[in-house]
Every structure is written in C-alpha cells, then in structure tokens.
Design a protein around this motif. Structure first.
Motif, PDB file in Angstrom:
ATOM      1  N   ILE A 116       0.779  -1.509   0.205  1.00 18.58           N
ATOM      2  CA  ILE A 116       0.069   0.021   0.139  1.00 18.58           C
ATOM      3  C   ILE A 116       1.072   1.453   0.010  1.00 18.58           C
ATOM      4  O   ILE A 116       0.819   2.326  -0.467  1.00 18.58           O
ATOM      5  CB  ILE A 116      -0.936   0.103   1.310  1.00 18.58           C
ATOM      6  N   SER A 117       1.997   1.627   1.005  1.00 17.52           N
ATOM      7  CA  SER A 117       2.711   2.734   0.902  1.00 17.52           C
ATOM      8  C   SER A 117       3.451   3.069  -0.312  1.00 17.52           C
ATOM      9  O   SER A 117       3.236   3.963  -0.569  1.00 17.52           O
ATOM     10  CB  SER A 117       3.625   2.207   2.508  1.00 17.52           C
ATOM     11  N   VAL A 118       4.083   2.042  -0.258  1.00 17.55           N
ATOM     12  CA  VAL A 118       5.306   1.820  -1.145  1.00 17.55           C
ATOM     13  C   VAL A 118       4.821   2.276  -2.993  1.00 17.55           C
ATOM     14  O   VAL A 118       4.905   2.599  -3.553  1.00 17.55           O
ATOM     15  CB  VAL A 118       6.659   0.558  -1.935  1.00 17.55           C
ATOM     16  N   GLY A 119       3.592   1.378  -2.574  1.00 21.49           N
ATOM     17  CA  GLY A 119       2.532   1.749  -3.964  1.00 21.49           C
ATOM     18  C   GLY A 119       1.990   2.948  -4.110  1.00 21.49           C
ATOM     19  O   GLY A 119       2.247   3.104  -5.715  1.00 21.49           O
ATOM     20  N   ALA A 120       1.543   3.313  -3.504  1.00 18.66           N
ATOM     21  CA  ALA A 120       1.180   4.958  -3.419  1.00 18.66           C
ATOM     22  C   ALA A 120       1.988   6.057  -4.017  1.00 18.66           C
ATOM     23  O   ALA A 120       2.643   6.633  -4.361  1.00 18.66           O
ATOM     24  CB  ALA A 120       0.710   5.236  -1.937  1.00 18.66           C
ATOM     25  N   VAL A 121       3.557   6.061  -2.865  1.00 19.86           N
ATOM     26  CA  VAL A 121       4.546   6.966  -3.479  1.00 19.86           C
ATOM     27  C   VAL A 121       5.250   6.471  -4.900  1.00 19.86           C
ATOM     28  O   VAL A 121       5.651   7.303  -5.450  1.00 19.86           O
ATOM     29  CB  VAL A 121       5.955   5.928  -2.863  1.00 19.86           C
ATOM     30  N   LEU A 122       5.122   5.732  -5.481  1.00 16.63           N
ATOM     31  CA  LEU A 122       5.530   4.761  -6.407  1.00 16.63           C
ATOM     32  C   LEU A 122       4.676   5.364  -8.068  1.00 16.63           C
ATOM     33  O   LEU A 122       5.030   5.201  -9.125  1.00 16.63           O
ATOM     34  CB  LEU A 122       5.341   3.274  -7.321  1.00 16.63           C
ATOM     35  N   SER A 123       2.949   4.997  -7.825  1.00  7.69           N
ATOM     36  CA  SER A 123       2.085   5.980  -8.617  1.00  7.69           C
ATOM     37  C   SER A 123       1.510   7.163  -8.648  1.00  7.69           C
ATOM     38  O   SER A 123       0.705   7.767  -9.203  1.00  7.69           O
ATOM     39  CB  SER A 123       1.434   4.759  -8.326  1.00  7.69           C
ATOM     40  N   ARG A 124       2.277   8.137  -7.843  1.00  8.04           N
ATOM     41  CA  ARG A 124       2.153   9.320  -8.292  1.00  8.04           C
ATOM     42  C   ARG A 124       2.158  10.090  -8.768  1.00  8.04           C
ATOM     43  O   ARG A 124       3.013   9.588 -10.566  1.00  8.04           O
ATOM     44  CB  ARG A 124       3.032  10.047  -7.359  1.00  8.04           C
ATOM     45  N   GLN A 125       1.409  10.920  -9.192  1.00 15.19           N
ATOM     46  CA  GLN A 125       1.797  10.924 -11.052  1.00 15.19           C
ATOM     47  C   GLN A 125       2.801  11.903 -11.155  1.00 15.19           C
ATOM     48  O   GLN A 125       3.425  12.700 -10.721  1.00 15.19           O
ATOM     49  CB  GLN A 125       0.101  12.215 -10.359  1.00 15.19           C
ATOM     50  N   ARG A 126       2.904  11.236 -12.895  1.00 18.36           N
ATOM     51  CA  ARG A 126       4.001  12.318 -13.278  1.00 18.36           C
ATOM     52  C   ARG A 126       4.057  11.735 -14.743  1.00 18.36           C
ATOM     53  O   ARG A 126       3.120  11.139 -15.527  1.00 18.36           O
ATOM     54  CB  ARG A 126       5.740  11.234 -13.111  1.00 18.36           C
TER      55      ARG A 126
END
Length: 366
Positions: A97-107
């Motif tokens: 959940i946590s690392v997935g949220a960081v890696l999926s930030r909009q870019r």
C-alpha cells in the motif's frame, strides 16, 4: 496436507493444527469478500499511505524489543493467545500500500525521443517529470530497506527478501525506466559482500550456515539431513504418490518441520507427481488472475497493489519449492495456502482481497 503431515506426531497440539488453519482460512475468505465489496474504493488507502507505513515501522520495532520466539535470539512474533501475530507478515500488505502509493504518484511519461541513458534532450517539463520519477524511486527504495532491515534484524532473512522482491516487482511495473532497473541490480550485487560481513558483526551465523550448507551440504549436518530427507520424500512419491497419510518420511517423522517449511515434500510423497502438477496448476490460475488485474487496473495505484500481492505469493512459492528441491537455500518461507501459519495465510488473503477490490472498482467504472 497439514493434517496428514502431523498425523504421526506424538504431540497432540501438532495434530490439532489443521483445525486452527481451517478456522483462520474461513476468516480469511470472509476478509476477501469484505475487502472486495468494501463501500469505498481502494484509493483512500493511498491517501493515508504514510500512516500505514508508520504502523509497519512501529510494529517491527516493538517486536524487536517485546517479541517472543522459541528459537534462540530470534524475535519475530507477539503471543496474542488465539494467534501468534507476526508483524513481518502484515508489513508485506502495508508495504504494497505505502510503497505502491509512492511509486504511482502522478508524473508525465517520458517522450519517445528521450534516451534511456544520459541527459534527456527535451523540455523542462519532461526533465521535471524525470526528477519526480527519481524521487519516487529513491523514496520507495529507502522505505523498503527500512522495513527489510528491521525484519532482517529479528533475524529473518527470508521475509526480508520477500519485502525486497515486492519492491523490485513494483518498480518494474511502475514504468520508471530501464535505468532504475539497472541501477537496482548493480546496487544489489554490490551489497552482497557488506551484508555477509554484517551477518558476522551481528552474530547471525545460522544464516551463513544455511547458505554455506546449500553450497556444500557436507559442511552442515543439519542442513544436509533436511535436504536429504526432503529429496527422499519427493523421489519416493512416484506418479500417484503413496496416499494421504501414508508417507513414510512424514509419518515416521524423518522429515523435519513437515507442516511448514517442507510441506511440499509431504505433498510430493503422498500425492505424487500428479498431486504436484495439480498444485502447480492451481498456482498458475491464481497468478494468471492477479496478472489480469494488473493489466486491467484503472490506475497506477491499483496496479501496484496487485503487483505487490503477486510478487509476495510468487516469491514465497518459488523459494519454498526451490529449497525442497535443493535448488535454493533453506530460508524458512512458507508455501502460500499450503503451509501452516495463520498469520501468513491471513496476510495472503488480505492481499487477494485488496486486489479483488481493484478489479471490482474497474468493472464498476466500466
């Protein structure tokens, strides 16, 4: 298989473990359904990723101080009475959940003219998007290493490796670029020797013994015995096996830790090659369904959750089966859905439930 593995045991508590596993399996099925039909979609988890990560860190730190174990100085679980709670297993879900949220930030995506290596000859906006990709990569890597380091300090090398494998899979799926994959591989190779020296410094000699015992079984009698008995059990199963609860290696207690680490050997001996192939088919169906969720997920965060879950189950299955077949070192990872372990079972089912929520929301959007 847990029932069969412990049927010949002289300890009545071991003979009763299959009932406990069945109860927690029923609870896990309920969790899958509840998570799949939860009124709110999975995106709210990404809003509180920092809280989930903090919970994982705090639990892993507490278990190092107040945790219990029956094996030497290893501290890996809390005794809650009805269950032995292992924070390292819950950390797998919280990492997804946590690392997935960081890696999926909009870019922004890199333009097709941007080279994979070197300085991109493109606009400032693309350069800034690359910076966001780098920050996500570094932040997620540091978050993972903190959790893996705390688990490694218990010491639990196998579960720490699962966390790293989950991060690697999510990085690969996050479309950050080939340069990050290459950098990760180089850093990983460079860290092997320092990690070996760290085992010496922390007096984690049993980890080194397992690795050296795999390379040269004659150097470690315990490892050699485990591998030999597993090989005998697997080889004696034949095509159709000896029958449930009829295996000599398991029923006569030659095979160690039959209901956890070496339950694959019990399965191969009693159900034979046919039973093993059936087990592989069931795993392939599960992996295919998780891969399909990754492919049809409506956004990056959903893909990260499903990718982390797939990596978590796949890595443990490959390592457990590999060590039973003498292809990998004995590191004490369970065989998902087969080995005894309520905490491991519930963790796997929570991951399945979160992945189901992703695909349920996708269908709702369609």
């Amino acid at each position: 298989m847990i029932y069969s593995a412990n049927l010949g045991s002289l300890d009545p508590q071991l003979q009763d473990l299959w009932r406990r596993q069945a109860i927690f399996g029923a609870v896990g099925i309920g969790l899958i359904v509840l998570l799949a039909i939860f009124p709110r979609d999975f995106h709210w988890l990404g809003d509180f990723w920092w809280l989930f990560y903090l919970i994982a860190v705090v639990l892993l730190m507490l278990v190092l101080v107040f945790g219990r174990s029956e094996i030497g100085r290893v501290r890996s679980w809390f005794d809650l009475g009805f269950i032995r709670f292992q924070p390292s297993f819950l950390a797998m879900n919280l990492l997804a959940i946590s690392v997935g949220a960081v890696l999926s930030r909009q870019r922004k995506r890199r333009s097709s003219s941007t080279p994979l290596f070197g300085t991109p000859k493109t606009s400032l906006a693309t350069a800034l998007s690359e910076g966001v990709g780098l920050s996500n990569y570094v932040a997620s890597g540091m978050m993972t290493m903190v959790l893996a380091g705390l688990v490694f300090g218990q010491p639990d090398m196998g579960t720490a490796a699962v966390l790293v494998a989950m991060w690697l899979a999510m990085v690969f799926e996050s479309d950050l670029g080939l340069r990050y994959i290459v950098a990760t591989a180089l850093v990983g190779l460079g860290a092997l020797y320092p990690m070996w020296r760290m085992m010496d410094a922390l007096n984690f000699g049993y980890m080194q013994d397992r690795i050296l015992g795999f390379i040269n079984p004659s150097s470690n009698e315990d490892v050699a015995y485990q591998l030999q008995q597993a090989a005998i059990a697997i080889g004696s199963g034949g095509l159709w096996g000896k029958g449930l609860a009829q295996g000599t290696q398991s029923q006569l207690r030659y095979l160690p830790v039959r209901h956890t680490d070496f339950i694959f050997a019990v399965t191969a001996e009693e159900l034979g090659f046919a039973g093993v192939i059936l087990l592989f088919v069931l795993y392939l169906v599960l992996f295919y369904r998780l891969l399909r969720i990754i492919l049809i997920a409506s956004d990056g965060f959903g893909r990260m959750i499903a990718t982390g879950t797939l990596a978590m189950i796949l890595f443990q299955a490959v390592v457990n089966i590999g060590m039973n077949l003498r292809l990998l070192p004995v590191v004490g990872l369970p065989l998902p859905f087969v080995s005894y372990g309520p905490a491991a079972l519930l963790t796997t089912m929570i991951g399945i439930g979160l992945s189901e929520n992703v695909v349920v929301r996708h269908r709702k959007l369609e």
